[in-house]
Design an enzyme around this catalytic site. Structure first.
Site, PDB file in Angstrom:
ATOM      1  N   GLY A   1      76.337  86.931  47.767  1.00 10.77           N
ATOM      2  CA  GLY A   1      76.136  86.378  49.253  1.00 10.77           C
ATOM      3  C   GLY A   1      76.121  84.472  49.406  1.00 10.77           C
TER       4      GLY A   1
ATOM      5  N   GLY B   1      74.433  82.931  51.973  1.00  8.79           N
ATOM      6  CA  GLY B   1      73.350  82.124  52.844  1.00  8.79           C
ATOM      7  C   GLY B   1      72.891  80.913  52.384  1.00  8.79           C
TER       8      GLY B   1
ATOM      9  CD  GLU C   1      65.954  80.720  69.451  1.00  6.82           C
ATOM     10  OE1 GLU C   1      65.723  80.413  68.756  1.00  6.82           O
ATOM     11  OE2 GLU C   1      66.892  81.837  68.801  1.00  6.82           O
TER      12      GLU C   1
ATOM     13  CD  GLN D   1      60.305  77.579  57.264  1.00  6.04           C
ATOM     14  OE1 GLN D   1      59.765  76.205  56.369  1.00  6.04           O
ATOM     15  NE2 GLN D   1      59.121  77.541  58.046  1.00  6.04           N
TER      16      GLN D   1
END
Length: 439
Positions: A18, A20, A178, A324
């Site tokens: 991964g 990300g 959003e 984060q």
């Protein structure tokens, strides 16, 4: 099975699955060390998922928020990138099994495979209501939105026109909020500026939430601010309203069928099948329980982070699935593995430093929760923009996105309002001609 060749070497070997936020941060912390690192990802690019909604609503292009993994990690001589999909992990033999039949041995394994949307046992819903986890999904939503306006412009049936101009967002978390705000603002701008037969009162954006309020992870006063702002720009919020069914024609909620042309899913996520690969009982949301040092109990040499991991904060509660968190865990684990493999030091306990939780609601409107104090409105929106620009992978992306945001704020124009030929071919020749004339 064939092994993807690493150099014949006695050096320690770390495999990261991964690329990300967490996986990249871990790899970069191990970069240019005496440790061989292999990064595996089924995509060739890192994707900044928090801004995917802007791709879906034509504010940004896919290239603005994605970066080739090889470009990001190419400056590290000890890192090898493999584009492949993992099928299983053989923990006893310390081997990652790939779907194409290949295998990669490891000394340490880091699982940073992220999460997918959870449709709660409804396999037909994803095709009607895509989520926002990939560029493909974001472009699919953008095509549906833009094509709906093109069709509505030509329709003489008032009922059909209203269906085409109705969008339903399922889930009142940050993604849903959003998307709802961005679709409402995009639609009203396009109707006012670019279309001749459409009226603003024909546009409908419906935000559906099964719980008692939107943005339930934020303090109630910030949630109320978001609700009031969305209502002010024409978003219809329905609380305590679970979805009963989704079809190509609309959504069934609370015994009512709402005809719609564009549905977006943001109602829940589940972790990747990492727990299944290891034969470990998953925690809530399918996440892999980990120890304070991010190691998986009973699986020596294997670690998990980000959305994949069920890590507990100092209050005993699971850490949220936020960028984060993943980035901090990746940096921590990379440093810890380097010290462990090269100096024999024990990996310490991970401590999360909360830098605030945020969501953007619309133009000049966002919220920030720092725990002891909160921020909302224009200042929160500016801070949200600064944080998201900072988190982009490199200077080039930060500069491009900043320039586009400044231009879009000044002109209200959306530069990525493009419908590709494949999407156009799915509609009538007349609509295709109209799209081609306007592009």
């Amino acid at each position: 099975m064939r092994e993807f060749g690493m150099k014949s070497t006695k050096r320690p070997h770390v495999v990261i699955v991964g690329a990300g936020f967490g996986g990249l941060a871990c790899a970069q912390a191990l970069g240019n060390t005496e440790i061989d690192v292999t990064v595996i990802d089924r995509r060739n690019h890192n994707l900044f998922q928090p801004l995917l909604y802007q791709v879906a609503t034509a504010a940004l292009s896919p290239a603005d928020i994605s970066e080739p993994i090889r470009r990001t990690l190419g400056r590290y001589d000890n890192i090898h990138v493999v584009m492949a999909e993992v099928a299983a992990v053989d923990a006893p033999t310390q081997t990652v099994i790939l779907k194409d039949g290949g295998s990669i041995p490891f000394e340490r394994l880091v699982l940073a495979t992220g999460s997918t949307y959870n449709y709660f046992g409804n396999p037909d819903w994803p095709q009607h209501a895509p989520g926002l986890k990939s560029i493909h999904e974001a472009r699919d939503i953008r095509h549906r939105l833009l094509l709906a306006f093109e069709k509505a412009e030509r329709s003489t049936d008032e009922q059909e026109k209203r269906r085409l101009l109705t969008s339903v967002i399922i889930g009142g978390g940050p993604t849903g909020v959003e998307m709802a705000g961005a679709i409402s603002e995009l639609g009203r701008f396009m109707i006012a500026q670019d279309f001749r037969t459409l009226q603003a009162d024909q546009l409908k954006v419906l935000l559906i939430e099964a719980g008692p309020r939107i943005l339930s992870t934020f303090p109630e006063k910030l949630s109320q601010y978001a609700s009031d702002y969305l209502a002010g720009i024409g978003v219809d919020i329905r609380l305590n309203t679970p979805v009963e069914d989704i079809t190509a024609e609309g959504v069934q909620v609370a015994g009512e069928f709402v005809p719609a042309s564009c549905m977006v899913w943001g109602a829940g996520v589940k972790a990747s099948p990492a727990a299944e690969w290891l034969g470990v009982e998953p925690g809530p949301g399918g996440r892999l329980p980990v120890a304070p040092d991010l190691s998986v109990a009973g699986r020596p040499g294997i670690y998990a982070l980000g959305d994949t991991a069920l890590a507990l904060g100092e209050d005993g509660k699971p850490l949220p699935a936020l960028a984060q968190v993943a980035k901090q865990q990746g940096e921590f684990l990379g440093r810890g593995l380097k010290a462990n493999l090269l100096s024999g030091k024990t990996i310490p306990t991970f401590h999360f430093h909360n830098r605030g939780n945020t969501a953007v609601i619309g133009r000049n409107a966002a919220i920030f929760d720092f725990g002891r104090w909160q921020l909302k409105g224009r200042l929160a929106w500016l801070l949200w923009a600064l944080v998201h620009v900072y988190l982009l992978v490199n200077f080039e992306k930060r500069l491009l996105v900043s320039i586009q945001w400044i231009w879009r704020y000044s002109t209200r124009q959306r530069g990525a309002r493009v419908i590709d030929e494949k999407a156009v071919s799915l509609v009538t020749p007349e609509v295709a001609a109209e799209v081609n004339r306007s592009s």
